[in-house]
Motif scaffolding. Sequence first.
Motif, mmCIF file in Angstrom:
data_model
loop_
_atom_site.group_PDB
_atom_site.id
_atom_site.type_symbol
_atom_site.label_atom_id
_atom_site.label_comp_id
_atom_site.label_asym_id
_atom_site.label_seq_id
_atom_site.Cartn_x
_atom_site.Cartn_y
_atom_site.Cartn_z
ATOM 1 N N ARG A 25 0.731 -1.199 0.002
ATOM 2 C CA ARG A 25 0.018 -0.215 0.071
ATOM 3 C C ARG A 25 0.775 1.394 0.022
ATOM 4 O O ARG A 25 0.675 2.306 -0.839
ATOM 5 N N ALA A 26 2.025 1.255 0.911
ATOM 6 C CA ALA A 26 2.897 2.545 0.957
ATOM 7 C C ALA A 26 3.354 2.577 -0.563
ATOM 8 O O ALA A 26 3.761 3.755 -0.755
ATOM 9 N N ARG A 30 3.341 5.730 -2.900
ATOM 10 C CA ARG A 30 4.498 6.474 -3.243
ATOM 11 C C ARG A 30 4.706 6.522 -4.847
ATOM 12 O O ARG A 30 5.049 7.633 -5.276
ATOM 13 N N VAL A 31 4.479 5.493 -5.378
ATOM 14 C CA VAL A 31 4.559 5.669 -6.987
ATOM 15 C C VAL A 31 3.609 6.531 -7.478
ATOM 16 O O VAL A 31 4.016 7.378 -8.682
ATOM 17 N N LEU A 36 2.801 11.331 -10.724
ATOM 18 C CA LEU A 36 1.934 12.604 -10.915
ATOM 19 C C LEU A 36 2.579 13.732 -10.990
ATOM 20 O O LEU A 36 2.599 14.717 -11.628
ATOM 21 N N VAL A 37 3.493 13.922 -9.747
ATOM 22 C CA VAL A 37 4.345 15.266 -9.498
ATOM 23 C C VAL A 37 5.189 15.201 -10.641
ATOM 24 O O VAL A 37 5.323 16.329 -11.006
ATOM 25 N N GLY A 76 3.307 7.799 2.683
ATOM 26 C CA GLY A 76 3.624 7.420 1.326
ATOM 27 C C GLY A 76 3.743 8.298 0.128
ATOM 28 O O GLY A 76 4.559 8.503 -0.582
ATOM 29 N N VAL A 77 2.562 9.336 0.259
ATOM 30 C CA VAL A 77 2.401 10.483 -0.609
ATOM 31 C C VAL A 77 3.547 11.532 -0.486
ATOM 32 O O VAL A 77 4.114 11.795 -1.370
ATOM 33 N N ARG A 78 3.821 11.500 0.634
ATOM 34 C CA ARG A 78 4.970 12.485 0.998
ATOM 35 C C ARG A 78 6.459 12.112 0.375
ATOM 36 O O ARG A 78 7.065 12.791 0.023
ATOM 37 N N ASP A 79 6.722 10.813 0.723
ATOM 38 C CA ASP A 79 7.879 10.404 -0.058
ATOM 39 C C ASP A 79 8.155 10.354 -1.456
ATOM 40 O O ASP A 79 8.973 10.541 -2.061
#
Length: 115
Positions: A25-26, A30-31, A36-37, A76-79
């Motif tokens: 999930r993490a 993260r991916v 997207l960014v 996960g999003v932060r990473d």
Amino acid sequence: MEIVIPVRTKSEANLRCHWGERARRAKRQRVAARILVRAAFMRLIQRGPCGGYRVTLTRVAPRVLDSDNLHIRLKGVRDGVADALGISDADGLCSLSYAQRRGKRGEYAVAVDIV
């Protein structure tokens, strides 16, 4: 610029599940954030690591969380955002803040606002 990542975050602190499920999930979060960014900031990333950004991660969901769970859910999003910007989230090269807003029933996402 705001990028919306269509991901449903879960509170890793309160879940009782297999470690492999948690890791998968993490990794997915993260991916998704990194892709997207990176797509939104392709020109900046080609110049190398960048710093000085103010990043706000906003969780969109029907229910509001306390600050502890909010930080854990967005790890996960932060990473992934740090990976896409070419920096380490521990370096302090960018200012990071968290927010949340209520969404409609069944609406889950993370909005990444980079200034």
